[in-house]
Design an enzyme around this catalytic site. Structure first.
Site, PDB file in Angstrom:
ATOM      1  N   GLY A   1      -1.686  -8.566  11.154  1.00  0.00           N
ATOM      2  CA  GLY A   1      -2.943  -8.752  10.856  1.00  0.00           C
ATOM      3  C   GLY A   1      -2.981  -9.960  10.386  1.00  0.00           C
ATOM      4  O   GLY A   1      -2.604  -9.984   9.844  1.00  0.00           O
TER       5      GLY A   1
ATOM      6  N   ILE B   1      -5.126  -8.924   3.452  1.00  0.00           N
ATOM      7  CA  ILE B   1      -3.593  -9.257   2.893  1.00  0.00           C
ATOM      8  C   ILE B   1      -3.138 -10.373   3.519  1.00  0.00           C
ATOM      9  O   ILE B   1      -2.517 -11.233   3.126  1.00  0.00           O
ATOM     10  CB  ILE B   1      -3.183  -8.275   2.802  1.00  0.00           C
TER      11      ILE B   1
ATOM     12  N   ARG C   1      -9.636   1.065   4.504  1.00  0.00           N
ATOM     13  CA  ARG C   1     -10.280   1.813   4.158  1.00  0.00           C
ATOM     14  C   ARG C   1     -11.805   1.311   3.591  1.00  0.00           C
ATOM     15  O   ARG C   1     -11.847   0.433   3.159  1.00  0.00           O
ATOM     16  CB  ARG C   1      -9.943   2.645   2.367  1.00  0.00           C
TER      17      ARG C   1
ATOM     18  N   THR D   1       0.213  -1.342   6.193  1.00  0.00           N
ATOM     19  CA  THR D   1      -1.274  -0.530   6.683  1.00  0.00           C
ATOM     20  C   THR D   1      -0.930   1.488   6.843  1.00  0.00           C
ATOM     21  O   THR D   1       0.062   1.341   6.342  1.00  0.00           O
ATOM     22  CB  THR D   1      -0.962  -0.977   8.592  1.00  0.00           C
ATOM     23  N   ASN D   2      -1.947   1.633   6.127  1.00  0.00           N
ATOM     24  CA  ASN D   2      -2.928   2.697   5.791  1.00  0.00           C
ATOM     25  C   ASN D   2      -2.839   4.006   7.124  1.00  0.00           C
ATOM     26  O   ASN D   2      -3.271   3.028   8.015  1.00  0.00           O
ATOM     27  CB  ASN D   2      -3.408   2.863   4.342  1.00  0.00           C
TER      28      ASN D   2
ATOM     29  N   HIS E   1       2.371   6.795  -0.834  1.00  0.00           N
ATOM     30  CA  HIS E   1       1.811   6.314  -1.330  1.00  0.00           C
ATOM     31  C   HIS E   1      -0.695   7.426  -0.942  1.00  0.00           C
ATOM     32  O   HIS E   1      -0.680   7.241  -0.792  1.00  0.00           O
ATOM     33  CB  HIS E   1       1.076   4.925  -0.618  1.00  0.00           C
TER      34      HIS E   1
HETATM   35  O1  TXD Z   1       0.149  -0.619  -0.718  1.00  0.00           O
HETATM   36  C1  TXD Z   1      -0.772  -0.307   0.241  1.00  0.00           C
HETATM   37  N1  TXD Z   1       0.307  -0.129   1.177  1.00  0.00           N
HETATM   38  C2  TXD Z   1      -2.216  -0.672   1.006  1.00  0.00           C
HETATM   39  C3  TXD Z   1      -2.499  -0.553   2.431  1.00  0.00           C
HETATM   40  C4  TXD Z   1      -2.929  -1.206  -0.374  1.00  0.00           C
HETATM   41  C5  TXD Z   1      -3.850  -1.834  -0.015  1.00  0.00           C
HETATM   42  C6  TXD Z   1      -4.556  -1.648   1.600  1.00  0.00           C
HETATM   43  N2  TXD Z   1      -4.216  -1.227   2.346  1.00  0.00           N
HETATM   44  C7  TXD Z   1      -4.017  -0.937   3.859  1.00  0.00           C
HETATM   45  O2  TXD Z   1      -3.827  -2.632   5.004  1.00  0.00           O
HETATM   46  C8  TXD Z   1      -5.779  -0.716   4.380  1.00  0.00           C
HETATM   47  O3  TXD Z   1      -5.706   0.305   4.173  1.00  0.00           O
HETATM   48  C9  TXD Z   1      -5.663  -1.601   5.911  1.00  0.00           C
HETATM   49  O4  TXD Z   1      -4.751  -0.513   7.009  1.00  0.00           O
HETATM   50  C10 TXD Z   1      -3.757  -2.578   5.527  1.00  0.00           C
HETATM   51  C11 TXD Z   1      -5.274  -4.021   5.981  1.00  0.00           C
HETATM   52  O5  TXD Z   1      -6.236  -4.271   5.125  1.00  0.00           O
HETATM   53  P1  TXD Z   1      -6.879  -5.563   4.960  1.00  0.00           P
HETATM   54  O6  TXD Z   1      -7.516  -5.371   3.539  1.00  0.00           O
HETATM   55  O7  TXD Z   1      -5.835  -6.830   4.959  1.00  0.00           O
HETATM   56  O8  TXD Z   1      -7.365  -5.271   5.885  1.00  0.00           O
HETATM   57  P2  TXD Z   1      -8.574  -6.109   6.935  1.00  0.00           P
HETATM   58  O9  TXD Z   1      -9.036  -7.483   6.658  1.00  0.00           O
HETATM   59  O10 TXD Z   1      -9.138  -5.632   7.939  1.00  0.00           O
HETATM   60  O11 TXD Z   1      -7.263  -7.048   7.690  1.00  0.00           O
HETATM   61  C12 TXD Z   1      -7.074  -5.850   9.462  1.00  0.00           C
HETATM   62  C13 TXD Z   1      -6.695  -7.169  10.876  1.00  0.00           C
HETATM   63  C14 TXD Z   1      -7.804  -7.758  10.724  1.00  0.00           C
HETATM   64  O12 TXD Z   1      -8.073  -8.697  11.141  1.00  0.00           O
HETATM   65  C15 TXD Z   1      -8.050  -7.263  12.563  1.00  0.00           C
HETATM   66  O13 TXD Z   1      -8.806  -8.129  13.357  1.00  0.00           O
HETATM   67  C16 TXD Z   1      -6.569  -7.100  12.467  1.00  0.00           C
HETATM   68  O14 TXD Z   1      -5.892  -6.216  11.436  1.00  0.00           O
HETATM   69  N3  TXD Z   1      -5.822  -6.050  13.626  1.00  0.00           N
HETATM   70  C17 TXD Z   1      -5.313  -6.363  15.235  1.00  0.00           C
HETATM   71  N4  TXD Z   1      -3.850  -7.218  14.555  1.00  0.00           N
HETATM   72  C18 TXD Z   1      -3.022  -6.914  15.866  1.00  0.00           C
HETATM   73  N5  TXD Z   1      -2.975  -5.810  16.135  1.00  0.00           N
HETATM   74  C19 TXD Z   1      -3.398  -4.920  16.479  1.00  0.00           C
HETATM   75  N6  TXD Z   1      -3.985  -4.028  17.386  1.00  0.00           N
HETATM   76  C20 TXD Z   1      -5.048  -5.267  15.061  1.00  0.00           C
HETATM   77  N7  TXD Z   1      -6.226  -4.475  15.381  1.00  0.00           N
HETATM   78  C21 TXD Z   1      -6.716  -4.492  14.059  1.00  0.00           C
END
Ligand code: TXD
Length: 319
Positions: A10, A14, A83, A120-121, A176
């Site tokens: 990802g 983040i 989210r 991931t959430n 969380h």
């Molecule tokens: O405390 C915690 N655990 C958290 C969790 C705090 C803040 C955010 N949290 C969660 O982290 C949030 O709810 C998301 O589920 C993740 C990632 O957050 P981010 O802000 O980095 O999300 P983005 O910018 O949308 O990035 C997700 C990336 C994006 O580039 C997609 O193209 C990619 O994930 N993506 C994938 N990568 C690989 N493989 C698959 N299948 C895939 N699907 C989407």
């Protein structure tokens, strides 16, 4: 000795921040992975081009192929959908469960010896699912939430007490989510527990309660402000702290979503607890004594996570 290899599954907000921090801290070589072709490559190149200015030697690359994570020492998983305002963490369940399946299989095939940190959430359910799909040992798969939640708690406390956040420790247990359990009794300023500080008149119970609630709502507060996504600086910094504890065998005592089997009356369940992280991954779960109210809050939190895990099983029959 070769540099450690850090795979970031990802490469969104983040993921990119993780890559930047890992490079700045010279933690090792970084591979950014994503399904969105161009994003991981672009971010890797952009950060690599900051190397001459910042003075780091880490190699960075971007990829859409799992083969490139081969032999990774640490995998940090942020793949999925974040989210949006008005959306609960649980709404994300169905979408991100499918993502965990492909990520788990990719790690199983190419980086089975890695220490895996899931971000991931909805976190507690996703780390459980990722462990199931990857088949890695439980001590090598952990979720990041408690470090972030307690960092938020510490930040708010340091502002309230007008003291350096270095002197504030905080303890957060449970899932969380809205049911997380910030433990005031085990949170201190310069070693003085928060209830004592209320008694000393340094703050009021009402103010402390408000800080606890703000900590619980910490993720939503940022989502409400950003409007287009969720927090990423503090989440990335928190996962980096966990990765460093593993890579440098630091034996840090950090709250993480870990597999709990025996402690807290749980038998084989992922939830936020204090752990020791060292070269063997999660080396210990610290079973602290909870009073009646804390136990009730913890039980409520565990029930919320259990509900999510059951929902995952309903969506994917292989679980
Ligand atoms: O405390 C915690 N655990 C958290 C969790 C705090 C803040 C955010 N949290 C969660 O982290 C949030 O709810 C998301 O589920 C993740 C990632 O957050 P981010 O802000 O980095 O999300 P983005 O910018 O949308 O990035 C997700 C990336 C994006 O580039 C997609 O193209 C990619 O994930 N993506 C994938 N990568 C690989 N493989 C698959 N299948 C895939 N699907 C989407």
């Amino acid at each position: 000795m070769a540099r450690p290899k850090i795979a970031l599954i990802g490469s969104g907000m983040i993921g990119g921040t993780l890559a930047h921090l890992a490079a700045l801290k010279e933690m090792g070589d970084v591979v950014l992975f994503d399904i969105a072709d161009g994003i991981p490559q672009g971010k890797a190149l952009d950060i690599a081009e900051s190397g001459p200015v910042e003075g780091f030697d880490a190699a960075l690359s971007g990829t859409t192929s799992y083969e490139d994570i081969a032999g990774a020492d640490v995998c940090i998983v942020t793949a999925g959908v974040p989210r949006k305002p008005g959306m609960s963490r649980d709404d994300l369940l169905g979408i991100n469960l499918k993502v965990m399946k492909s990520v788990g299989e990719g790690i199983k095939e190419h980086a089975p010896n890695a220490f895996v940190i899931c971000i991931t959430n909805p976190l507690d359910a996703m780390v459980w699912a990722l462990r199931e799909f990857s088949g890695l040992p439980h001590n090598k798969v952990v979720g990041m939430a408690g470090v972030l939640d307690s960092a938020r708690f510490r930040h708010f406390l340091s502002v309230e007490f007008d003291v350096s956040m270095r002197d504030v420790t905080a303890f957060v247990l449970g899932g969380h989510g809205d049911t997380m359990v910030p433990l005031t009794r085990y949170s201190t300023v310069g070693g003085i527990p928060l209830p004592d500080l209320v008694e000393m008149g340094w703050t009021s119970q009402e103010k402390l309660d408000a800080i606890v609630q703000r900590t619980r709502d910490g993720g939503a507060e940022i989502v409400g402000l950003l409007k287009t996504g969720s927090a990423y600086y503090a989440p990335a910094a928190s996962a980096i702290e966990m990765a460093q504890a593993y890579l440098h065998d630091q034996k840090r005592l950090l709250p993480c979503a870990a597999y709990v089997d025996g402690a807290y009356g749980l038998d084989g369940f992922y939830v936020g607890v204090p752990t020791i992280i060292g070269a063997n991954g999660i080396e210990k779960v610290i079973d602290i004594k909870l009073d009646k109210d804390e136990q009730a809050m913890f039980d409520k939190s565990v029930d919320a996570v259990k509900g999510l895990v059951e929902a995952c099983k309903g969506i994917d029959s292989s679980l």
